[in-house]
Design a protein around this motif. Sequence first.
Motif, PDB file in Angstrom:
ATOM      1  N   UNK A  23       0.791  -1.248   0.016  1.00 13.45           N
ATOM      2  CA  UNK A  23      -0.027   0.043  -0.065  1.00 13.45           C
ATOM      3  C   UNK A  23       0.882   1.154   0.157  1.00 13.45           C
ATOM      4  N   UNK A  24       2.057   0.982   0.791  1.00 12.95           N
ATOM      5  CA  UNK A  24       2.753   2.429   0.881  1.00 12.95           C
ATOM      6  C   UNK A  24       3.572   2.595  -0.494  1.00 12.95           C
ATOM      7  N   UNK A  25       3.762   1.576  -1.286  1.00 19.06           N
ATOM      8  CA  UNK A  25       4.423   1.642  -2.580  1.00 19.06           C
ATOM      9  C   UNK A  25       3.471   2.259  -3.598  1.00 19.06           C
ATOM     10  N   UNK A  26       2.126   1.747  -3.345  1.00 19.52           N
ATOM     11  CA  UNK A  26       1.276   2.327  -4.143  1.00 19.52           C
ATOM     12  C   UNK A  26       0.983   3.836  -3.878  1.00 19.52           C
ATOM     13  N   UNK A  27       1.051   4.368  -2.528  1.00 18.31           N
ATOM     14  CA  UNK A  27       0.915   5.746  -2.297  1.00 18.31           C
ATOM     15  C   UNK A  27       2.030   6.602  -3.094  1.00 18.31           C
ATOM     16  N   UNK A  69      -1.833   1.979  -9.245  1.00 21.48           N
ATOM     17  CA  UNK A  69      -2.997   0.818  -9.255  1.00 21.48           C
ATOM     18  C   UNK A  69      -2.555  -0.710  -9.169  1.00 21.48           C
ATOM     19  N   UNK A  70      -1.549  -0.848  -9.736  1.00 24.77           N
ATOM     20  CA  UNK A  70      -1.126  -2.446  -9.577  1.00 24.77           C
ATOM     21  C   UNK A  70      -0.797  -2.915  -8.277  1.00 24.77           C
ATOM     22  N   UNK A  71       0.024  -1.912  -7.656  1.00 22.84           N
ATOM     23  CA  UNK A  71       0.214  -2.392  -6.045  1.00 22.84           C
ATOM     24  C   UNK A  71      -1.115  -2.048  -5.105  1.00 22.84           C
ATOM     25  N   UNK A  72      -1.866  -1.222  -5.498  1.00 16.80           N
ATOM     26  CA  UNK A  72      -3.358  -0.994  -4.569  1.00 16.80           C
ATOM     27  C   UNK A  72      -4.227  -2.479  -5.153  1.00 16.80           C
ATOM     28  N   UNK A  73      -4.135  -2.798  -6.268  1.00 13.53           N
ATOM     29  CA  UNK A  73      -4.828  -4.180  -6.577  1.00 13.53           C
ATOM     30  C   UNK A  73      -4.315  -5.308  -5.745  1.00 13.53           C
ATOM     31  N   UNK A 109     -11.673  -9.688   4.142  1.00 11.72           N
ATOM     32  CA  UNK A 109     -11.737  -7.990   4.589  1.00 11.72           C
ATOM     33  C   UNK A 109     -12.351  -7.520   3.753  1.00 11.72           C
ATOM     34  N   UNK A 110     -13.558  -7.521   3.183  1.00  5.54           N
ATOM     35  CA  UNK A 110     -14.174  -7.076   2.304  1.00  5.54           C
ATOM     36  C   UNK A 110     -14.125  -5.274   2.384  1.00  5.54           C
ATOM     37  N   UNK A 111     -14.550  -4.788   3.496  1.00 11.65           N
ATOM     38  CA  UNK A 111     -14.627  -3.349   3.745  1.00 11.65           C
ATOM     39  C   UNK A 111     -13.431  -2.716   3.666  1.00 11.65           C
ATOM     40  N   UNK A 112     -12.367  -3.281   4.057  1.00  6.81           N
ATOM     41  CA  UNK A 112     -11.102  -2.887   3.925  1.00  6.81           C
ATOM     42  C   UNK A 112     -10.621  -2.610   2.448  1.00  6.81           C
ATOM     43  N   UNK A 113     -10.849  -3.866   1.537  1.00  4.61           N
ATOM     44  CA  UNK A 113     -10.579  -3.830   0.261  1.00  4.61           C
ATOM     45  C   UNK A 113     -11.348  -2.685  -0.788  1.00  4.61           C
ATOM     46  N   UNK A 114     -12.698  -2.457  -0.059  1.00  2.00           N
ATOM     47  CA  UNK A 114     -13.522  -1.567  -0.782  1.00  2.00           C
ATOM     48  C   UNK A 114     -12.952  -0.171  -0.587  1.00  2.00           C
ATOM     49  N   UNK A 115     -12.300  -0.152   0.752  1.00  4.46           N
ATOM     50  CA  UNK A 115     -11.975   1.413   0.828  1.00  4.46           C
ATOM     51  C   UNK A 115     -10.652   1.766   0.030  1.00  4.46           C
ATOM     52  N   UNK A 161      -7.866   4.379  -5.258  1.00  6.10           N
ATOM     53  CA  UNK A 161      -8.042   3.870  -6.643  1.00  6.10           C
ATOM     54  C   UNK A 161      -8.994   4.695  -7.525  1.00  6.10           C
ATOM     55  N   UNK A 162      -9.769   5.365  -6.594  1.00  5.49           N
ATOM     56  CA  UNK A 162     -10.960   6.128  -7.284  1.00  5.49           C
ATOM     57  C   UNK A 162     -11.828   5.476  -8.120  1.00  5.49           C
ATOM     58  N   UNK A 163     -12.199   4.128  -7.634  1.00  6.05           N
ATOM     59  CA  UNK A 163     -12.904   3.289  -8.410  1.00  6.05           C
ATOM     60  C   UNK A 163     -14.356   2.694  -7.623  1.00  6.05           C
ATOM     61  N   UNK A 164     -15.376   3.701  -7.429  1.00  3.96           N
ATOM     62  CA  UNK A 164     -16.497   3.466  -6.758  1.00  3.96           C
ATOM     63  C   UNK A 164     -17.265   2.215  -7.075  1.00  3.96           C
ATOM     64  N   UNK A 165     -17.390   2.049  -8.308  1.00  2.00           N
ATOM     65  CA  UNK A 165     -18.333   0.882  -8.590  1.00  2.00           C
ATOM     66  C   UNK A 165     -17.663  -0.490  -8.299  1.00  2.00           C
TER      67      UNK A 165
END
Length: 338
Positions: A172-176, A188-192, A203-209, A215-219
């Motif tokens: 996550x830090x790499x993605x940041x 986005x590769x690292x966030x994914x 941990x679905x809620x954390x993944x959705x966040x 990633x600005x992908x609300x859908x």
Amino acid sequence: MNRQKFIDKFMAAFFILAILKIIGILAQLFHQSFWEVIWTLVVFAFVAIMIFAVLLRLEKKEKGQNSSGGKSRGGSVYIETSIFDKIRNKYEELAEKYIAEKDYKKAAKVYMNLLQDHYRGARTLEDGGFYTEAAVVYLKKLKNRTDAAACYEKAKQYKKAIDLYKELEQKEKVGDLYRIINDIKNSNTYYQMVVDDYVSNSQMVKGSLIYRKKMEMPEEAQKILLKGWEENKDAFNCLNNYFANIFDVKQLEHSIQELYQKTPEDKKIIYLDAMKHEFKKDPKLQTATRNIAYEIITEKVAGHSEIVNELKHFNPDDEVILKDISRYKTGRNKMFRN
């Protein structure tokens, strides 16, 4: 070995080491500026003179004791400890003096070169805002990649920080940091990767966040929450967050009704708990959520008599409902007693 011989040998060894240190400092001319080397030499000479003065005083004191016939007490171990304590204290005082003067580089050199304390040297450089220099010490002398990466980040040397965070597997830090340098593809590769790790650990809620906030992908965030609800992976929180992410009231009402139609019997009580939250959001949602609640309560009351208490959440100002609940519970208790 008596104390006099120990002091004489220590002075001889100190003199040899001082010469070697001076040669080493002068050798730094090949990779440092002339004035930096001269300053290091001046600092060392100042400290060496203080140490030499301490040794001379001890030698004089020892000779005085010998000439007066005094007996040696404590032995060479005591003298050795005393000398090194005094030397160390002088170094500590010098470092503190430089810190008080905000001369963090000189203080760090005292810690690292004279006290051989690289950790405090690195910390001092970091406190002074010399993040790149601190990172080098953390990495090369202390093998501390975590603090080195943090210092490179503070120094805005993001590529060096990214390389270290990759080694540390802090995805996550790499993605940041990739996002900071506007490398969205790698970000986005690292966030994914982070999302995938969260999903594999339910941990679905954390993944959705991560999808929504970073990633600005609300859908995609909604999809993962719906997946958590359907697969019963932290079902209530997934459903609650799914509804929380729908901001249009009409769309929210439609989603509440549509999702309820697909809800299996074993999850309707969880759905009822979610309706208590949705009921309070907006007056426009109260009719739909109340009707769903009534339907669930009616279906479940035979096997879960305590569920009638949930009616008060959907009729908070209705005193008649509260009385009806009380009568129902009293009548049911009488039935069981008989």
